[in-house]
Design a protein around this motif. Structure first.
Motif, PDB file in Angstrom:
ATOM      1  N   ASP A 142     -55.316 -10.155 -75.581  1.00 39.78           N
ATOM      2  CA  ASP A 142     -55.824  -8.908 -75.014  1.00 39.78           C
ATOM      3  C   ASP A 142     -54.703  -7.878 -74.889  1.00 39.78           C
ATOM      4  O   ASP A 142     -54.900  -6.682 -75.177  1.00 39.78           O
ATOM      5  CB  ASP A 142     -56.442  -9.184 -73.647  1.00 39.78           C
ATOM      6  CG  ASP A 142     -57.346  -8.059 -73.172  1.00 39.78           C
ATOM      7  OD1 ASP A 142     -58.313  -7.726 -73.890  1.00 39.78           O
ATOM      8  OD2 ASP A 142     -57.080  -7.496 -72.094  1.00 39.78           O
ATOM      9  N   LYS A 167     -54.663  -4.352 -76.990  1.00 41.55           N
ATOM     10  CA  LYS A 167     -54.632  -3.076 -76.272  1.00 41.55           C
ATOM     11  C   LYS A 167     -53.389  -2.273 -76.626  1.00 41.55           C
ATOM     12  O   LYS A 167     -53.416  -1.036 -76.613  1.00 41.55           O
ATOM     13  CB  LYS A 167     -54.713  -3.325 -74.768  1.00 41.55           C
ATOM     14  CG  LYS A 167     -56.087  -3.788 -74.313  1.00 41.55           C
ATOM     15  CD  LYS A 167     -56.128  -4.060 -72.825  1.00 41.55           C
ATOM     16  CE  LYS A 167     -57.533  -4.488 -72.392  1.00 41.55           C
ATOM     17  NZ  LYS A 167     -57.583  -4.826 -70.948  1.00 41.55           N
ATOM     18  N   ARG A 202     -58.985   6.382 -81.547  1.00 41.70           N
ATOM     19  CA  ARG A 202     -59.926   5.461 -80.894  1.00 41.70           C
ATOM     20  C   ARG A 202     -60.914   4.816 -81.857  1.00 41.70           C
ATOM     21  O   ARG A 202     -61.425   3.725 -81.601  1.00 41.70           O
ATOM     22  CB  ARG A 202     -60.679   6.222 -79.792  1.00 41.70           C
ATOM     23  CG  ARG A 202     -61.629   5.362 -78.984  1.00 41.70           C
ATOM     24  CD  ARG A 202     -60.886   4.235 -78.278  1.00 41.70           C
ATOM     25  NE  ARG A 202     -61.808   3.327 -77.635  1.00 41.70           N
ATOM     26  CZ  ARG A 202     -62.419   2.323 -78.250  1.00 41.70           C
ATOM     27  NH1 ARG A 202     -62.218   2.112 -79.541  1.00 41.70           N
ATOM     28  NH2 ARG A 202     -63.226   1.530 -77.598  1.00 41.70           N
ATOM     29  N   GLN A 247     -60.526  -9.441 -74.357  1.00 40.02           N
ATOM     30  CA  GLN A 247     -61.762  -9.039 -73.704  1.00 40.02           C
ATOM     31  C   GLN A 247     -62.469  -7.923 -74.475  1.00 40.02           C
ATOM     32  O   GLN A 247     -61.832  -7.186 -75.238  1.00 40.02           O
ATOM     33  CB  GLN A 247     -61.469  -8.558 -72.280  1.00 40.02           C
ATOM     34  CG  GLN A 247     -60.856  -9.611 -71.385  1.00 40.02           C
ATOM     35  CD  GLN A 247     -61.794 -10.786 -71.174  1.00 40.02           C
ATOM     36  OE1 GLN A 247     -63.001 -10.599 -70.986  1.00 40.02           O
ATOM     37  NE2 GLN A 247     -61.255 -11.995 -71.233  1.00 40.02           N
ATOM     38  N   VAL A 259     -63.872  -4.366 -75.325  1.00 36.61           N
ATOM     39  CA  VAL A 259     -63.258  -3.084 -75.003  1.00 36.61           C
ATOM     40  C   VAL A 259     -64.086  -2.348 -73.956  1.00 36.61           C
ATOM     41  O   VAL A 259     -63.561  -1.861 -72.960  1.00 36.61           O
ATOM     42  CB  VAL A 259     -63.112  -2.223 -76.269  1.00 36.61           C
ATOM     43  CG1 VAL A 259     -62.490  -0.878 -75.936  1.00 36.61           C
ATOM     44  CG2 VAL A 259     -62.263  -2.956 -77.306  1.00 36.61           C
ATOM     45  N   GLN A 260     -65.397  -2.276 -74.190  1.00 36.41           N
ATOM     46  CA  GLN A 260     -66.330  -1.672 -73.251  1.00 36.41           C
ATOM     47  C   GLN A 260     -67.613  -2.488 -73.276  1.00 36.41           C
ATOM     48  O   GLN A 260     -67.757  -3.414 -74.071  1.00 36.41           O
ATOM     49  CB  GLN A 260     -66.615  -0.207 -73.616  1.00 36.41           C
ATOM     50  CG  GLN A 260     -65.406   0.714 -73.490  1.00 36.41           C
ATOM     51  CD  GLN A 260     -65.736   2.150 -73.827  1.00 36.41           C
ATOM     52  OE1 GLN A 260     -66.874   2.482 -74.168  1.00 36.41           O
ATOM     53  NE2 GLN A 260     -64.751   3.019 -73.750  1.00 36.41           N
ATOM     54  N   ASP A 261     -68.560  -2.117 -72.419  1.00 36.82           N
ATOM     55  CA  ASP A 261     -69.817  -2.864 -72.358  1.00 36.82           C
ATOM     56  C   ASP A 261     -70.560  -2.834 -73.691  1.00 36.82           C
ATOM     57  O   ASP A 261     -71.229  -3.785 -74.050  1.00 36.82           O
ATOM     58  CB  ASP A 261     -70.725  -2.291 -71.255  1.00 36.82           C
ATOM     59  CG  ASP A 261     -70.177  -2.582 -69.864  1.00 36.82           C
ATOM     60  OD1 ASP A 261     -69.346  -3.503 -69.739  1.00 36.82           O
ATOM     61  OD2 ASP A 261     -70.562  -1.876 -68.916  1.00 36.82           O
ATOM     62  N   GLU A 262     -70.447  -1.718 -74.411  1.00 37.36           N
ATOM     63  CA  GLU A 262     -71.191  -1.582 -75.658  1.00 37.36           C
ATOM     64  C   GLU A 262     -70.380  -2.016 -76.873  1.00 37.36           C
ATOM     65  O   GLU A 262     -70.850  -1.914 -77.998  1.00 37.36           O
ATOM     66  CB  GLU A 262     -71.637  -0.125 -75.851  1.00 37.36           C
ATOM     67  CG  GLU A 262     -72.604   0.390 -74.796  1.00 37.36           C
ATOM     68  CD  GLU A 262     -71.885   0.812 -73.522  1.00 37.36           C
ATOM     69  OE1 GLU A 262     -70.644   0.937 -73.575  1.00 37.36           O
ATOM     70  OE2 GLU A 262     -72.550   0.981 -72.486  1.00 37.36           O
ATOM     71  N   GLU A 263     -69.144  -2.487 -76.661  1.00 35.77           N
ATOM     72  CA  GLU A 263     -68.275  -2.837 -77.779  1.00 35.77           C
ATOM     73  C   GLU A 263     -67.745  -4.256 -77.637  1.00 35.77           C
ATOM     74  O   GLU A 263     -67.586  -4.763 -76.523  1.00 35.77           O
ATOM     75  CB  GLU A 263     -67.093  -1.859 -77.860  1.00 35.77           C
ATOM     76  CG  GLU A 263     -67.510  -0.436 -78.126  1.00 35.77           C
ATOM     77  CD  GLU A 263     -66.322   0.518 -78.094  1.00 35.77           C
ATOM     78  OE1 GLU A 263     -66.457   1.631 -78.617  1.00 35.77           O
ATOM     79  OE2 GLU A 263     -65.269   0.138 -77.542  1.00 35.77           O
ATOM     80  N   GLY A 287     -63.556  -3.491 -80.773  1.00 36.31           N
ATOM     81  CA  GLY A 287     -63.941  -2.085 -80.714  1.00 36.31           C
ATOM     82  C   GLY A 287     -65.181  -1.757 -81.514  1.00 36.31           C
ATOM     83  O   GLY A 287     -65.558  -0.584 -81.610  1.00 36.31           O
TER      84      GLY A 287
END
Length: 212
Positions: A128, A132, A140, A187, A189-193, A197
């Motif tokens: 992770d 990052k 991005r 982990q 990256v976001q809830d939708e990814e 990514g």
């Protein structure tokens, strides 16, 4: 009459001196097209000055949309990325991480691949951190893939001589990514990814959660 000319001459000299001082103050302020750069002296990113001292200046750049209606400028934003310099920066940053002794990075037109050697006891945490680190350097929309299987480094090196137009380059990169994803990716990256990514299909994700 002579006194009048003398006064006029002194006034003109004062005005010219003031103008020159203003130009000197604004010498480092340059406006080129839609980009405004302050302290833009064309030095390379992350490089020390010729005297060996690092710059103390803040970095400030302003971009504006094209004033011409309908003109697309965003396609040109990333055409000048020096991928080798970006790869160099990412690899250096990764070796600053705890437990990472060696790191090799390949930057394509849309992916960053990082293979690293580590003695970590927490592979997921280190993965992770490495991921990052890569994401912090590139735009991005890049997808970042990592692997602590350092044996894959030679395969990565074999692709370093290729470019986006090379025959079978995309197929080879995809195969390497598939092997890299057998290692921890960190982990999401976001809830939708997902961890790399990529935007996930929320419906499929929900279905998978229910099955679990």
């Amino acid at each position: 009459m002579k006194k009048s000319w003398l006064i006029v001459g002194l006034c003109s000299l004062t005005v010219m001196t003031a103008c020159q001082e203003d130009l000197a103050k604004n010498e480092t302020y340059k406006d080129s097209g839609n980009t405004i750069n302050v302290n833009d002296d064309r030095r390379e990113l992350y490089k020390e000055h010729n005297n060996g001292n690092k710059s103390e200046h803040f970095g400030y750049v302003r971009h504006q949309k094209s004033p011409v209606l309908g003109e697309q400028m965003s396609d040109n934003h990333y055409t000048d990325i020096d991928r080798e310099k970006v790869a160099d920066t990412i690899s250096k940053y990764c070796t600053d991480l705890p437990n990472v002794q060696d790191a090799a990075t390949l930057v394509t037109d849309e992916e960053v691949l990082i293979i690293y050697d580590s003695d970590t006891k927490d592979r997921d945490l280190t993965a992770d951190q490495v991921k990052k680190t890569g994401m912090s350097v590139v735009p991005r929309w890049y997808r970042v893939y990592v692997s602590d299987n350092f044996n894959l480094r030679k395969t990565m090196e074999s692709y370093s001589y290729l470019d986006s137009t090379s025959k079978n380059a995309e197929t080879g990169i995809d195969k390497l990514i598939k092997e890299m994803k057998k290692s921890p990716q960190g982990q999401p990256v976001q809830d939708e990814e997902n961890a790399n990514g990529d935007v996930m299909d929320i419906r499929n994700r929900s279905t998978n959660v229910e099955k679990e």
